[in-house]
Design an enzyme around this catalytic site. Sequence first.
Site, PDB file in Angstrom:
ATOM      1  N   TYR A 193       0.844  -1.194   0.000  1.00 51.35           N
ATOM      2  CA  TYR A 193       0.000   0.000   0.000  1.00 51.35           C
ATOM      3  C   TYR A 193       0.878   1.241   0.000  1.00 51.35           C
ATOM      4  O   TYR A 193       1.844   1.301   0.756  1.00 51.35           O
ATOM      5  CB  TYR A 193      -0.900   0.037   1.246  1.00 51.35           C
ATOM      6  CG  TYR A 193      -2.354  -0.086   0.879  1.00 51.35           C
ATOM      7  CD1 TYR A 193      -2.921   0.826  -0.016  1.00 51.35           C
ATOM      8  CD2 TYR A 193      -3.148  -1.099   1.381  1.00 51.35           C
ATOM      9  CE1 TYR A 193      -4.248   0.704  -0.390  1.00 51.35           C
ATOM     10  CE2 TYR A 193      -4.474  -1.222   1.019  1.00 51.35           C
ATOM     11  CZ  TYR A 193      -5.020  -0.316   0.135  1.00 51.35           C
ATOM     12  OH  TYR A 193      -6.324  -0.428  -0.237  1.00 51.35           O
ATOM     13  N   GLU A 217      -0.556   4.804  -0.526  1.00 51.97           N
ATOM     14  CA  GLU A 217      -1.374   6.012  -0.800  1.00 51.97           C
ATOM     15  C   GLU A 217      -0.525   7.265  -0.612  1.00 51.97           C
ATOM     16  O   GLU A 217       0.235   7.369   0.350  1.00 51.97           O
ATOM     17  CB  GLU A 217      -2.584   6.038   0.136  1.00 51.97           C
ATOM     18  CG  GLU A 217      -3.666   5.093  -0.336  1.00 51.97           C
ATOM     19  CD  GLU A 217      -4.891   5.069   0.551  1.00 51.97           C
ATOM     20  OE1 GLU A 217      -4.981   5.905   1.468  1.00 51.97           O
ATOM     21  OE2 GLU A 217      -5.744   4.209   0.320  1.00 51.97           O
ATOM     22  N   ASP A 261      -5.967  13.727 -25.467  1.00 49.92           N
ATOM     23  CA  ASP A 261      -5.936  12.315 -25.055  1.00 49.92           C
ATOM     24  C   ASP A 261      -5.211  11.541 -26.163  1.00 49.92           C
ATOM     25  O   ASP A 261      -5.759  11.325 -27.245  1.00 49.92           O
ATOM     26  CB  ASP A 261      -7.382  11.831 -24.887  1.00 49.92           C
ATOM     27  CG  ASP A 261      -7.458  10.374 -24.448  1.00 49.92           C
ATOM     28  OD1 ASP A 261      -6.452   9.646 -24.586  1.00 49.92           O
ATOM     29  OD2 ASP A 261      -8.535   9.962 -23.988  1.00 49.92           O
ATOM     30  N   THR A 320      -3.069   6.091 -22.170  1.00 47.92           N
ATOM     31  CA  THR A 320      -2.946   4.777 -21.558  1.00 47.92           C
ATOM     32  C   THR A 320      -1.501   4.338 -21.801  1.00 47.92           C
ATOM     33  O   THR A 320      -0.775   4.949 -22.596  1.00 47.92           O
ATOM     34  CB  THR A 320      -3.895   3.754 -22.211  1.00 47.92           C
ATOM     35  OG1 THR A 320      -3.696   3.778 -23.615  1.00 47.92           O
ATOM     36  CG2 THR A 320      -5.341   4.067 -21.891  1.00 47.92           C
ATOM     37  N   LYS A 330      -1.210   0.551 -25.087  1.00 47.71           N
ATOM     38  CA  LYS A 330      -1.530   0.467 -26.518  1.00 47.71           C
ATOM     39  C   LYS A 330      -0.210   0.566 -27.300  1.00 47.71           C
ATOM     40  O   LYS A 330       0.599  -0.353 -27.220  1.00 47.71           O
ATOM     41  CB  LYS A 330      -2.538   1.546 -26.894  1.00 47.71           C
ATOM     42  CG  LYS A 330      -3.890   1.380 -26.171  1.00 47.71           C
ATOM     43  CD  LYS A 330      -4.931   2.346 -26.653  1.00 47.71           C
ATOM     44  CE  LYS A 330      -6.280   2.129 -26.011  1.00 47.71           C
ATOM     45  NZ  LYS A 330      -6.498   2.914 -24.791  1.00 47.71           N
ATOM     46  N   ARG A 368      -1.248  -2.511 -18.606  1.00 52.31           N
ATOM     47  CA  ARG A 368      -2.552  -1.848 -18.687  1.00 52.31           C
ATOM     48  C   ARG A 368      -2.608  -0.733 -17.653  1.00 52.31           C
ATOM     49  O   ARG A 368      -2.427  -0.984 -16.456  1.00 52.31           O
ATOM     50  CB  ARG A 368      -3.624  -2.900 -18.385  1.00 52.31           C
ATOM     51  CG  ARG A 368      -5.037  -2.532 -18.693  1.00 52.31           C
ATOM     52  CD  ARG A 368      -5.846  -3.791 -18.924  1.00 52.31           C
ATOM     53  NE  ARG A 368      -5.434  -4.398 -20.177  1.00 52.31           N
ATOM     54  CZ  ARG A 368      -5.877  -4.027 -21.381  1.00 52.31           C
ATOM     55  NH1 ARG A 368      -6.783  -3.077 -21.485  1.00 52.31           N
ATOM     56  NH2 ARG A 368      -5.437  -4.614 -22.460  1.00 52.31           N
TER      57      ARG A 368
HETATM   58  N1  DSN Z   1     -11.295   0.741 -25.446  1.00 52.96           N
HETATM   59  C1  DSN Z   1     -10.198   1.455 -26.028  1.00 52.96           C
HETATM   60  C2  DSN Z   1     -10.054   1.165 -27.488  1.00 52.96           C
HETATM   61  O1  DSN Z   1     -10.227   0.034 -27.861  1.00 52.96           O
HETATM   62  O2  DSN Z   1      -9.761   2.062 -28.248  1.00 52.96           O
HETATM   63  C3  DSN Z   1     -10.295   2.888 -25.799  1.00 52.96           C
HETATM   64  O3  DSN Z   1     -10.395   3.084 -24.442  1.00 52.96           O
END
Ligand code: DSN
Length: 417
Positions: free
Chosen positions: A55, A57, A201, A227, A230, A236
């Site tokens: 933990y 925080e 974003d 994110t 990707k 993730r």
């Molecule tokens: N779900 C993601 C995508 O597939 O683009 C975006 O958050």
Amino acid sequence: MTSPLGQLSTVDPAIASMIEGERQRQRQHIELIASENFTSPAVIEAVGSILTNKYAEGYPQKRYYGGCEFVDQIESLAIERAQQLFHCEHANVQPHSGSQANTAVYLACLKPGDKILTMSLEHGGHLSHGYAKNISGMLFEVTHYGVSDESGEIDYDQLESIANGLHPKMITVGASAYSRTIDFERVGTIAKNCGALLMADIAHIAGLVATGLHPTPVPYADFVTTTTHKTLRGPRGGMILCKKEWAKSIDSAVFPGTQGGPLMHVIAGKAVCFLEDLRPEFKEYQRQILNNCKTLCNAMEERGFHIVSHGTDNHLFLIDLRPTHPEISGKDAQIALERANITLNKNTVPHETRSPFQGSGLRIGTPALTTRGMKEKEMLQIANFMEIILKDITDEKVIENVQKQAIELCAKFPLPH
Ligand code: DSN
């Protein structure tokens, strides 16, 4: 390859066998989901480590728990590497996901009822950019911009004219299904001129931005969210980059504003991913993603498919099935391709005529296949597979035959795990 799940197979054979099933699926399917990737064994080790026990925080050197000596070092290194990768003034690496990152940005600078101007979901935007059933759509007064009918590209003139009349508190730019280069500089100027904050974003294109293969929004946007799983090819999770003046508000909007304890095992995975992303090989990988995507997109266009916005500049493209296959929904096409071991997702397209659950489009991306080592030659083979299946999605013999070839192709490009 044998399964590394020694302990798990003994303690919980049911879950172990489901993970094994998924491992086989990943090995044997042609992965075209634009938002997925295969992260490295080093990242997986960090995410699967004993850090999950801790933990922490708060933030490095300002925690609410004891015993944070090592996790402080890990989080500080992750922040440092993120700043190096994106040349930004401040990075918060704690968001559990892209949506959490976006929600924290909203909390940091908006009040319920504020006006936001965002790209519509149907035109390629994202749920967390003001979709009615997302918290962003419930709390704020949302106006959308979209793509132009002719070019299929973001209609910057429309965006500017709406912004000047609306005076939104915030403009968001960035997409989950948009294949063209985004002019962040222009949107930055539009936001500045109408007194709006700008959130970019870059969840989908972060790897391209980090390597200079897509223009960066960092100089023009007050906040950049992403994110990490990707095109960045990490674990993730999410991340927020911002200017120094917003650092304190962003940090407190993440914790305690929207999250409790950070996932230190995931933050360690992010640090490893950023290190990998700073290497020259990562730029070569991103270049190959682009080459593969152009090759696959051109091959589908040559076969008569209608490409939304007439091509691609990034890692993905969208096919609108209506002009060539009006009787097939995106959902039906997705299911047929999946049965032939080709995985992708149905998508809505601009001026969609079906429900979002059916969709008339397919979204196709090349980051995952490029990680496996596939190149232009394999893209042409995959274009053939898709053409044959979509010609008659009920032809079981064809599906069976393509499935066999897809498995053979995947076997030539083994995954490390
Ligand atoms: N779900 C993601 C995508 O597939 O683009 C975006 O958050």
